[in-house]
Write an enzyme that holds these catalytic residues in place. Structure first.
Site, PDB file in Angstrom:
ATOM      1  N   GLU A 166      -0.790   2.140   4.638  1.00 16.65           N
ATOM      2  CA  GLU A 166      -1.274   2.970   3.516  1.00 16.65           C
ATOM      3  C   GLU A 166      -1.779   2.031   2.440  1.00 16.65           C
ATOM      4  O   GLU A 166      -1.055   1.098   2.046  1.00 16.65           O
ATOM      5  CB  GLU A 166      -0.156   3.841   2.923  1.00 16.65           C
ATOM      6  CG  GLU A 166       0.229   5.017   3.771  1.00 16.65           C
ATOM      7  CD  GLU A 166       1.298   5.904   3.121  1.00 16.65           C
ATOM      8  OE1 GLU A 166       1.334   6.004   1.873  1.00 16.65           O
ATOM      9  OE2 GLU A 166       2.087   6.482   3.879  1.00 16.65           O
ATOM     10  N   GLU A 203       8.239   4.713   4.843  1.00 14.25           N
ATOM     11  CA  GLU A 203       8.888   4.348   3.570  1.00 14.25           C
ATOM     12  C   GLU A 203      10.381   4.701   3.642  1.00 14.25           C
ATOM     13  O   GLU A 203      10.899   5.455   2.824  1.00 14.25           O
ATOM     14  CB  GLU A 203       8.182   5.014   2.382  1.00 14.25           C
ATOM     15  CG  GLU A 203       6.754   4.520   2.231  1.00 14.25           C
ATOM     16  CD  GLU A 203       6.036   4.924   0.941  1.00 14.25           C
ATOM     17  OE1 GLU A 203       6.587   5.710   0.150  1.00 14.25           O
ATOM     18  OE2 GLU A 203       4.914   4.426   0.730  1.00 14.25           O
TER      19      GLU A 203
HETATM   20  O1  AHR Z   1      -0.167   8.699   0.106  1.00 23.13           O
HETATM   21  C1  AHR Z   1       0.733   9.451  -0.626  1.00 23.13           C
HETATM   22  C2  AHR Z   1       2.157   8.988  -0.389  1.00 23.13           C
HETATM   23  O2  AHR Z   1       2.314   7.677  -0.825  1.00 23.13           O
HETATM   24  C3  AHR Z   1       2.607   8.938   1.050  1.00 23.13           C
HETATM   25  O3  AHR Z   1       3.001  10.175   1.520  1.00 23.13           O
HETATM   26  C4  AHR Z   1       3.767   8.007   0.967  1.00 23.13           C
HETATM   27  O4  AHR Z   1       4.029   7.341   2.168  1.00 23.13           O
HETATM   28  C5  AHR Z   1       3.398   7.070  -0.161  1.00 23.13           C
HETATM   29  O5  AHR Z   1       4.430   6.905  -1.049  1.00 23.13           O
END
Ligand code: AHR
Length: 515
Positions: free
Chosen positions: A313, A192
């Protein structure tokens, strides 16, 4: 390879009825892609109790362990067949300095985990502990490197430490007890980077990425699959800039998507009403639009689809459980999450020409986890069961399907499929079905191109309850309700004149194995 959905926008109504649905499985379709097993990937972050008190309890714990890893978790993960495990974050990755996590444990740095609750991180779980865990459960490691607060040199040396046979980094590794290098394929360059990973804009990130891509070397036959940090949800300009500038330097481009309706007003993980159920599953289905649009931007620059799109994710994200640290993101997991998992995986299968990996967040004790622990107790969540039932699709050949079911509209105005289907072929034809409806069973007739089924077996996952809403609110709690939601064999699948007939009850996930 897309499914044909006969669309009829209907509102989700609470009627008690059974709908007739016809499904066609095209098992003779030629040149279909393989569903990469990495679509079933997982994510482990130094966040809350994911690592400590989750995967890792340490060698001296009273909880049965194998060299410090919780034994019950290791067994459950082997059964799950985890293809790839991303670590150490998330936002944590961009503050992680790998040298803090090697060498004698009593000498390791104690740092403040400033992203996640200010917890003191003692680094007792570091590179060796992670890579040895991957070996133990038979999974491919995915290292997420620090770009935000690290340096090119630091990440380059980490790669050398893990994968080189000789040289001073290899000597250091050997002095820490590991003679042979590990194989590390997946290397994420930042996380991110538009946000917690450094607040960068895409041009700046692209320039930086090139330096990391050059100096993270391939040692002694270790081939790296380098992954650029991708867009924030629907920021297609990020994808465009990176594809234009650095596509030659990357193997994969990531993006993240969480099923959250309002970030400032999250829903509860349990005890939710009907509208929140439908809004959550419809939100989850938005991922299809994101995959499709990021893919179409990538197609402009990479029509032969060399660069993979990686959803590294994803999952549901609710309020934390009452009484737990808000920075630890610990949430329960109900049958609603199982429906989200089934719908999402079915969508992922439709885009495997471009989508090469997905990592649900996080494997233990955080967001949409596979496993939750409390002291010595462990529960397998409804999401775990979907992943276990669906692992028959890993590396199987995708089969196109048609389904006559309706597209429904949730109270939020977003759409979701009333019945969702996916199929693949390996030693058998496997068909996964998700009935999202809380009120309507589905009478299904499944036809094939030419297959004449001789035998069929099936498993069903469904929460118990007096009605659909109660059944999706069902979850596995610690103590006597630990196995409240578990798959069981579904006996009532009929072979009838070359077709299959079955009832898919409300709010259930079914996987059929047909020979
Ligand atoms: O999963 C929690 C957080 O969500 C992670 O650390 C981040 O990459 C995302 O914003």
């Amino acid at each position: 390879m897309k499914k044909v959905l006969i669309t009829a926008a209907v509102m989700a109504l609470s009627l008690g009825a059974a709908a007739q649905v016809k499904v066609n499985v095209h098992e003779s379709a030629k040149d279909q892609p393989v569903i990469p097993k990495e679509i079933y990937g997982q994510f482990a972050e130094h966040l809350g109790r994911c690592i400590y008190d989750g995967l890792w309890v340490g060698e001296d714990s009273d909880i049965p362990n194998i060299n410090g890893y919780r034994k019950d978790i290791v067994e459950a993960l082997k059964e799950l067949k985890v293809p790839v495990l991303r670590w150490p974050g998330g936002c944590f990755a961009d503050e992680y300095h790998w040298m803090d996590g090697i060498g004698p444990k009593d000498k390791r740095a104690k740092i403040v985990n400033s992203n996640w609750g200010g917890t003191i991180e003692d680094n007792s779980f570091g590179t060796h502990e992670f890579l040895n865990l991957c070996e133990l459960i038979g999974t491919e490691p995915y290292i997420s490197g620090n770009v935000g607060s690290g340096s090119v040199e630091e990440l380059a040396k980490w790669v050398e430490y893990m994968t080189a046979e000789n040289g001073s980094m290899a000597e250091l590794r050997k002095s820490n007890g590991r003679e042979k290098p590990w194989k590390v394929k997946y290397l994420g360059v930042g996380n991110e980077s538009w946000g917690c990973g450094g607040n960068m804009d895409p041009d700046y990130y692209s320039d930086l990425y090139k330096r990391y891509a050059i100096y993270c070397r391939e040692y002694d036959g270790n081939r790296l699959y380098k992954i650029a940090s991708g867009a924030n949800g629907g920021d297609y300009n990020w994808t465009k800039v990176l594809m234009d500038d650095i596509r030659q330097d990357m193997s994969g481009l990531s993006f993240h998507f969480y099923s959250v309706i309002e970030w400032n007003n999250k829903l509860n993980a349990t005890n939710f009403p009907e509208d929140e159920y439908y809004n959550t599953i419809a939100k989850a289905c938005e991922v299809e639009q994101l995959i499709r649009t990021h893919s179409s931007v990538m197609d402009i620059y990479d029509p032969h689809k060399r660069v993979g799109l990686l959803l590294d994710e994803w999952g549901t994200w609710y309020n934390v459980e009452p009484g737990t640290n808000p920075g630890h993101l610990f949430q329960q997991n109900t049958m609603r999450d199982a429906i989200v998992a089934g719908l999402s995986l079915n969508i992922f299968h439709d885009y495997v020409d471009r989508l090469k990996m997905a990592n649900i967040a996080q494997i233990v004790n955080v967001l949409q986890s596979m496993i939750l622990t409390k002291g010595k107790d462990m529960v397998l969540t409804p999401t775990y069961h979907v992943f276990r039932m669906y692992n028959v699709h890993q590396d199987a050949t995708y089969l196109p399907t048609d389904c006559s079911s309706a597209v429904c509209t949730a109270p939020s105005g977003q759409n979701y499929p009333d019945l969702s289907v996916t199929a693949s072929k390996s030693d058998a034809v496997h068909i996964s079905l998700v009935n999202s409806s809380l009120s309507e069973d589905k009478e299904i007739e499944i036809s094939f191109d030419s297959l004449k089924p001789k035998s069929v077996s099936a498993e069903i996952l469904r929460g118990a309850g007096k009605d659909g809403l109660q059944s999706v609110n069902a979850y596995n709690d610690f103590g006597k309700n630990a196995r409240n939601v578990e798959p069981v064999a579904l006996k009532d699948v009929k072979i009838d004149g070359g077709k299959l007939r079955l009832t898919v009850p409300t709010a259930s996930v079914i996987v059929l194995s047909v020979k």
